[in-house]
Design a protein around this motif. Structure first.
Motif, PDB file in Angstrom:
ATOM      1  N   THR A 752       0.819  -1.219   0.000  1.00 36.34           N
ATOM      2  CA  THR A 752       0.000   0.000   0.000  1.00 36.34           C
ATOM      3  C   THR A 752       0.851   1.267   0.000  1.00 36.34           C
ATOM      4  O   THR A 752       0.638   2.153  -0.848  1.00 36.34           O
ATOM      5  CB  THR A 752      -0.964  -0.018   1.191  1.00 36.34           C
ATOM      6  OG1 THR A 752      -1.805  -1.161   1.112  1.00 36.34           O
ATOM      7  CG2 THR A 752      -1.835   1.236   1.192  1.00 36.34           C
ATOM      8  N   PRO A 753       1.811   1.413   0.919  1.00 33.05           N
ATOM      9  CA  PRO A 753       2.640   2.626   0.837  1.00 33.05           C
ATOM     10  C   PRO A 753       3.492   2.695  -0.439  1.00 33.05           C
ATOM     11  O   PRO A 753       3.794   3.788  -0.917  1.00 33.05           O
ATOM     12  CB  PRO A 753       3.507   2.554   2.096  1.00 33.05           C
ATOM     13  CG  PRO A 753       3.455   1.143   2.531  1.00 33.05           C
ATOM     14  CD  PRO A 753       2.136   0.623   2.116  1.00 33.05           C
ATOM     15  N   VAL A 754       3.893   1.549  -0.975  1.00 34.28           N
ATOM     16  CA  VAL A 754       4.643   1.578  -2.228  1.00 34.28           C
ATOM     17  C   VAL A 754       3.781   2.144  -3.354  1.00 34.28           C
ATOM     18  O   VAL A 754       4.235   2.967  -4.158  1.00 34.28           O
ATOM     19  CB  VAL A 754       5.156   0.169  -2.580  1.00 34.28           C
ATOM     20  CG1 VAL A 754       5.672   0.122  -4.014  1.00 34.28           C
ATOM     21  CG2 VAL A 754       6.259  -0.249  -1.623  1.00 34.28           C
ATOM     22  N   LEU A 755       2.531   1.719  -3.437  1.00 31.57           N
ATOM     23  CA  LEU A 755       1.628   2.261  -4.442  1.00 31.57           C
ATOM     24  C   LEU A 755       1.392   3.749  -4.231  1.00 31.57           C
ATOM     25  O   LEU A 755       1.312   4.527  -5.193  1.00 31.57           O
ATOM     26  CB  LEU A 755       0.296   1.506  -4.413  1.00 31.57           C
ATOM     27  CG  LEU A 755       0.324   0.071  -4.952  1.00 31.57           C
ATOM     28  CD1 LEU A 755      -1.033  -0.590  -4.758  1.00 31.57           C
ATOM     29  CD2 LEU A 755       0.710   0.055  -6.425  1.00 31.57           C
ATOM     30  N   ASP A 756       1.271   4.139  -2.986  1.00 30.01           N
ATOM     31  CA  ASP A 756       1.083   5.558  -2.689  1.00 30.01           C
ATOM     32  C   ASP A 756       2.289   6.368  -3.161  1.00 30.01           C
ATOM     33  O   ASP A 756       2.150   7.433  -3.768  1.00 30.01           O
ATOM     34  CB  ASP A 756       0.871   5.756  -1.189  1.00 30.01           C
ATOM     35  CG  ASP A 756       0.775   7.231  -0.821  1.00 30.01           C
ATOM     36  OD1 ASP A 756      -0.196   7.876  -1.247  1.00 30.01           O
ATOM     37  OD2 ASP A 756       1.688   7.722  -0.132  1.00 30.01           O
ATOM     38  N   LEU A 757       3.492   5.843  -2.930  1.00 26.78           N
ATOM     39  CA  LEU A 757       4.707   6.565  -3.279  1.00 26.78           C
ATOM     40  C   LEU A 757       4.953   6.593  -4.784  1.00 26.78           C
ATOM     41  O   LEU A 757       5.375   7.616  -5.337  1.00 26.78           O
ATOM     42  CB  LEU A 757       5.901   5.920  -2.569  1.00 26.78           C
ATOM     43  CG  LEU A 757       7.272   6.594  -2.750  1.00 26.78           C
ATOM     44  CD1 LEU A 757       7.251   8.015  -2.211  1.00 26.78           C
ATOM     45  CD2 LEU A 757       8.353   5.776  -2.056  1.00 26.78           C
ATOM     46  N   LEU A 758       4.699   5.478  -5.464  1.00 28.80           N
ATOM     47  CA  LEU A 758       5.009   5.389  -6.892  1.00 28.80           C
ATOM     48  C   LEU A 758       3.859   5.791  -7.799  1.00 28.80           C
ATOM     49  O   LEU A 758       4.074   6.060  -8.988  1.00 28.80           O
ATOM     50  CB  LEU A 758       5.462   3.969  -7.249  1.00 28.80           C
ATOM     51  CG  LEU A 758       6.723   3.462  -6.553  1.00 28.80           C
ATOM     52  CD1 LEU A 758       7.095   2.080  -7.055  1.00 28.80           C
ATOM     53  CD2 LEU A 758       7.886   4.426  -6.747  1.00 28.80           C
ATOM     54  N   LEU A 759       2.642   5.846  -7.242  1.00 28.95           N
ATOM     55  CA  LEU A 759       1.484   6.213  -8.052  1.00 28.95           C
ATOM     56  C   LEU A 759       1.001   7.634  -7.793  1.00 28.95           C
ATOM     57  O   LEU A 759       0.790   8.406  -8.725  1.00 28.95           O
ATOM     58  CB  LEU A 759       0.341   5.242  -7.809  1.00 28.95           C
ATOM     59  CG  LEU A 759       0.217   4.001  -8.702  1.00 28.95           C
ATOM     60  CD1 LEU A 759      -0.990   3.183  -8.297  1.00 28.95           C
ATOM     61  CD2 LEU A 759       0.113   4.391 -10.165  1.00 28.95           C
ATOM     62  N   GLN A 760       0.836   7.992  -6.520  1.00 27.05           N
ATOM     63  CA  GLN A 760       0.068   9.194  -6.199  1.00 27.05           C
ATOM     64  C   GLN A 760       0.866  10.323  -5.570  1.00 27.05           C
ATOM     65  O   GLN A 760       0.319  11.412  -5.385  1.00 27.05           O
ATOM     66  CB  GLN A 760      -1.095   8.825  -5.260  1.00 27.05           C
ATOM     67  CG  GLN A 760      -2.148   7.946  -5.919  1.00 27.05           C
ATOM     68  CD  GLN A 760      -3.345   7.731  -5.015  1.00 27.05           C
ATOM     69  OE1 GLN A 760      -3.186   7.342  -3.856  1.00 27.05           O
ATOM     70  NE2 GLN A 760      -4.528   7.974  -5.534  1.00 27.05           N
ATOM     71  N   ASP A 761       2.102  10.102  -5.196  1.00 26.29           N
ATOM     72  CA  ASP A 761       2.876  11.144  -4.515  1.00 26.29           C
ATOM     73  C   ASP A 761       3.391  12.158  -5.534  1.00 26.29           C
ATOM     74  O   ASP A 761       4.359  11.910  -6.245  1.00 26.29           O
ATOM     75  CB  ASP A 761       4.039  10.501  -3.754  1.00 26.29           C
ATOM     76  CG  ASP A 761       4.762  11.506  -2.866  1.00 26.29           C
ATOM     77  OD1 ASP A 761       4.434  12.711  -2.954  1.00 26.29           O
ATOM     78  OD2 ASP A 761       5.641  11.092  -2.102  1.00 26.29           O
TER      79      ASP A 761
END
Length: 870
Positions: A752-761
């Motif tokens: 979940t945090p990986v997706l947040d960092l690579l997708l939405q940050d």
């Protein structure tokens, strides 16, 4: 520089220099006896010594390489590095005065002859020239008859190839009247040698070249039919990959002109227009850098893919000036050399100052019989100079070859001339700690400016590749020399800048951007980002293979996901996805090295690096020397990859000690490439003017990074894996976000945090949302048609993609089906993005890169003040 101890400085003895009496030696009058104007140079070289001279030679090669100075013979052959000898050719002021007067007379004569050939034709009525010599020549363009020229001068830029006879007289061995090449190389040679030998250049009192180029720019400005101070001048080239393209780009940058190709220009209503992002812009003067017959496929050569249809009609209507006109090609006819003395008496009432080696045109019976009877004594040449062509030396032919040549001449005698061999002069060349005498040809340049002929005080000296080989040609790898014309008093420094610091009509240059250039910059950004993305992925995998984790049984699936990502990103199918993939997944080294090294495999790293270099060469005139150094590094690494491919070709498809020996050096190369791409990204951000061209470069980079990230995430994360933390860590490493993750989340790596960092940050320069947000910013500020206030197609597609990413829920995306372990929501999002991103690229292409002739009044879109017209 450190002083070399006197005991270690090897000093040459001029008695060892091979001064030949049968040739004129530019340096020595007799063996061991130096000509006076060479003495100062030789004394300085004596003090310098061989070791220091070698250092200066290496420095000149480094400067030429960093500037990207190359020569291409055309076709598929790679560009060759330019070669410059450290020892210049010196010429006394008295010798140069004779050349200057002779060249000025020759330009006047050729201008009058060209005007008469396409006008009244007196030379034919008075039997000064055989009509078939002109009308049967490939350079004669019937469509150019009676085409006007500003001031009545048809020949504005000219070059002559000179050599010196044993008695010291200069001879013209060739006239260059259509797109004479070499002036840019002569300028680059001067710049490099003045930096390598600064004190010597200053103390020798050498005539400067800048005044000649200033006069060239002023004369082109005055050739506009409209006679205004703001004439638009462009340089027309065939494009990257053609001979002398470096010179075209270099001169365009030096003179401040826009470098264009035929597709960048169009003729509408009898005028020539430049297709730019700001719409069609009128062109007043075209400085052509290609053969004249290619300039207009409508009236001249219908097979030409480089010209502009209707260009000759625009010249005929006095709407544009073409320098030199297509008609000038007929003056390169070698058969004219026989008749030049008589023509000088007719047109000028003077003796010809610069003669040529005795030449006979075979189109006349008596002359042809003489040539055929003396084949073993003459040089046989065609009347039309051809690129890479060498004269046939009759005395080197056997009986069969001589008979074959005889039949060729008899079948088409008007195509050949016979010429006595000119004994070219010699000049010293620094070769392996000694001076070697080699034959030379000096190409000097002249222009018609302000009702007068100005001759470049110097030129391009070409030297034979060896003392045994008399052929002098760039195609054969010959050396070049800077040509120093010695002045009787110190020269004033000159510059192309205006004399006054702030003119009253001060304004910023137009800096027009042709749509073709914008497209090349766009693809330069895409190729650079694609190369970096593939490099980072391959580096992660090679690290894994050279230093595998301890518990391989828990990490095999992660490795397989990354291997499949290689095929997905590079599209090198079948690879690790299609037929035979199970075997390649078990032993991936051979496939990985193929994706890494095989330059002929579309999608491979080497293939994309070649694409990057091609795009860079196409916009060479818009790249700074610092950025070009980056591409030199890319080219060096590409050459290294080719060598590794040769070593790799015999490697088996299974993991052996031999393959490990190859993987470690490959990993070093990938590390170097990552640094090279980082340097390019930094220089492009900080050193390039952030105009429209820069925006397209950045748009290409951001769009490519968004697509690569989409493909990478879809290939690795849509299928949930056991022990997924290793795969997630590798993804963060590939995306250069591992340090950010650890400092921000301070927890074990999870999806979940990986997706947040690579997708939405949107603060992470590697995140997908960051790319889309930046794309939105730059695309909104691109020039666009403001007839309507609604968003363009690319803006709407980009807004949809950015909205999809912003509204996505990372936790929902991370959820996987309990049975299939497949993350359907993440896959759906990435599939939608994978469709939108290519559509954005297509929309940009249709809006800006279509190269259509339709004029558009383009203005920057102002969303705040836009109004819908009724």
């Amino acid at each position: 520089m450190p002083t070399i101890p006197a005991s270690t400085v090897p000093v040459w003895n001029l008695s060892d220099y091979p001064c030949q009496r049968v040739h004129f030696d530019e340096m020595c009058s007799e063996p061991g006896q130096t000509r006076p104007h060479w003495q100062h140079l030789l004394d300085a070289l004596q003090r310098m010594g061989w070791a220091e001279l070698q250092n200066r030679q290496r420095e000149s090669r480094r400067l030429l390489r960093e500037s990207g100075v190359t020569y291409s013979t055309g076709g598929d052959e790679a560009e060759r590095p330019w070669q410059l000898d450290t020892i210049p050719l010196l010429m006394s002021s008295s010798d140069w005065l004779n050349i200057e007067r002779g060249i000025a007379q020759r330009v006047e004569l050729l201008n009058l002859l060209l005007k008469d050939i396409y006008g009244r034709g007196e030379v034919f009525r008075k039997n000064l020239l055989p009509p078939e010599l002109i009308y049967a020549h490939a350079g004669f363009q019937r469509a150019c008859v009676s085409v006007p020229a500003p001031g009545g001068q048809h020949l504005h830029f000219y070059a002559a190839d000179l050599t010196r006879a044993p008695n010291g007289d200069f001879y013209v061995v060739g006239d260059r009247t259509q797109a004479p090449p070499g002036a840019g190389y002569a300028l680059e040679n001067r710049i490099v040698l003045s930096r390598v030998l600064p004190s010597l250049f200053r103390d020798t009192q050498v005539h400067r070249l800048a005044l000649f180029f200033r006069s060239l720019r002023q004369s082109l400005q005055h050739l506009s039919w409209r006679r205004h101070d703001d004439a638009r001048i462009v340089m027309l080239t065939r494009g990257a990959g053609t001979p002398n393209y470096f010179e075209h780009a270099y001169l365009a940058k030096y003179l401040g002109y826009t470098l264009v190709q035929g597709a960048d220009l169009t003729v509408r209503d009898g005028r020539v227009w430049l297709k730019t992002l700001d719409g069609l812009q009128p062109v007043d003067v075209i400085f052509s850098c290609m053969p004249g017959h290619l300039s207009d496929p409508l009236e001249l050569d219908p097979t030409s893919a480089y010209g502009v249809s209707g260009l000759l009609q625009a010249v005929r209507l006095r709407q544009v000036t073409l320098i030199n006109p297509p008609s000038s090609g007929v003056l390169e006819n070698r058969g004219l050399l026989q008749f030049m003395p008589a023509l000088a008496k007719h047109f000028l009432g003077e003796e010809l100052r610069l003669l040529s080696p005795p030449t006979l045109w075979c189109g006349q019976r008596k002359e042809c019989e003489h040539v055929l009877a003396n084949l073993d004594k003459l040089l046989i040449k065609t009347v039309t100079p051809m690129s890479g062509e060498s004269a046939i030396r009759g005395w080197t032919l056997n009986a069969i070859e001589k008979e074959t040549l005889r039949q060729r001449i008899l079948s088409r005698p008007e195509l050949y001339v016979g010429q006595e061999q000119a004994k070219r002069s010699l000049a010293p060349v620094f070769v392996e700690n000694r001076l070697e005498a080699r034959q030379l040809v000096l190409r000097t340049f002249a222009l018609y400016a302000d009702s007068d002929v100005q001759v470049m005080p110097g030129g391009l000296t070409r030297v034979a590749p060896s003392s045994e080989q008399p052929v002098i040609s760039e195609q054969d790898g010959g050396l070049t020399k800077d040509t120093w014309i010695l002045a009787s008093e110190p020269e004033n420094r000159a510059t192309l800048l205006p004399a006054n610091d702030m003119p009253s009509n001060f304004s910023i240059g137009r800096g027009e951007l042709p749509s073709r250039v914008a497209e090349n910059l766009f693809w330069l950004g895409r190729y650079a980002e694609r190369g970096e993305g593939i490099t980072r992925l391959l580096r992660a995998l090679l690290r894994y293979l050279t230093e595998p984790p301890e518990e391989l049984e828990h990490t095999a699936n992660s490795l397989y996901s990354l291997l499949r990502a290689v095929t997905a990103l590079t599209e090198t199918y079948p690879g690790f996805i299609g037929d035979g993939s199970p075997e390649r997944l078990q032993a991936p080294e051979a496939e990985l090295m193929s994706v890494f090294l095989d330059a002929k495999r579309p999608g491979s790293l080497a293939y994309n690096l070649n694409g990057l270099l091609f795009a860079a060469r196409a916009v060479r005139e818009r790249l700074s020397p610092d950025i070009w150094r980056v591409f030199n590094e890319v080219e060096d690494n590409l050459a290294d990859l080719s060598q590794r491919q040769a070593k790799f070709s015999g490697l088996h498809s299974f993991f052996t000690d031999t393959s490990t020996d190859i993987l470690y050096p490959a990993l070093d190369t990938l590390n170097t490439l990552v640094t090279v791409f980082a340097a390019f990204n930094g220089l492009s951000q900080e050193n390039m003017t952030q105009g429209q061209g820069w925006k397209f470069l950045i748009v290409g980079r951001r769009l490519e990074r968004a697509q690569l990230t989409t493909h990478l995430l879809r290939a690795t994360l849509c299928q949930q894996l056991p022990y997924e933390s290793l795969l997630l860590e590798q993804l963060l490493l590939i995306c250069d976000s591992l340090m950010t993750y650890r400092s921000r989340y301070r927890s074990q790596i999870s999806i979940t945090p990986v997706l947040d960092l690579l997708l939405q940050d949107e603060t992470n320069p590697r995140a997908l949302s960051f790319q889309l947000e930046r794309l939105q910013h730059y695309i909104t500020n691109l020039p666009r048609d403001n007839l309507f206030a609604y968003k363009s197609q690319e803006e709407r597609l980009l807004l949809e993609a950015l909205t999809q990413v912003r509204l996505a829920d990372p936790q929902a995306l991370a959820e996987a089906d309990e049975n299939t372990q497949f993350r359907a929501k993440l896959d759906q999002l990435l599939v939608r993005l994978d469709r939108l991103l290519p559509a954005i690229s297509d929309a940009l292409t249709n809006s800006y890169f279509s190269h259509t002739d339709t004029p558009r009044q383009l203005v920057p879109y102002d969303s705040e003040n836009a109004e819908v017209e009724a």
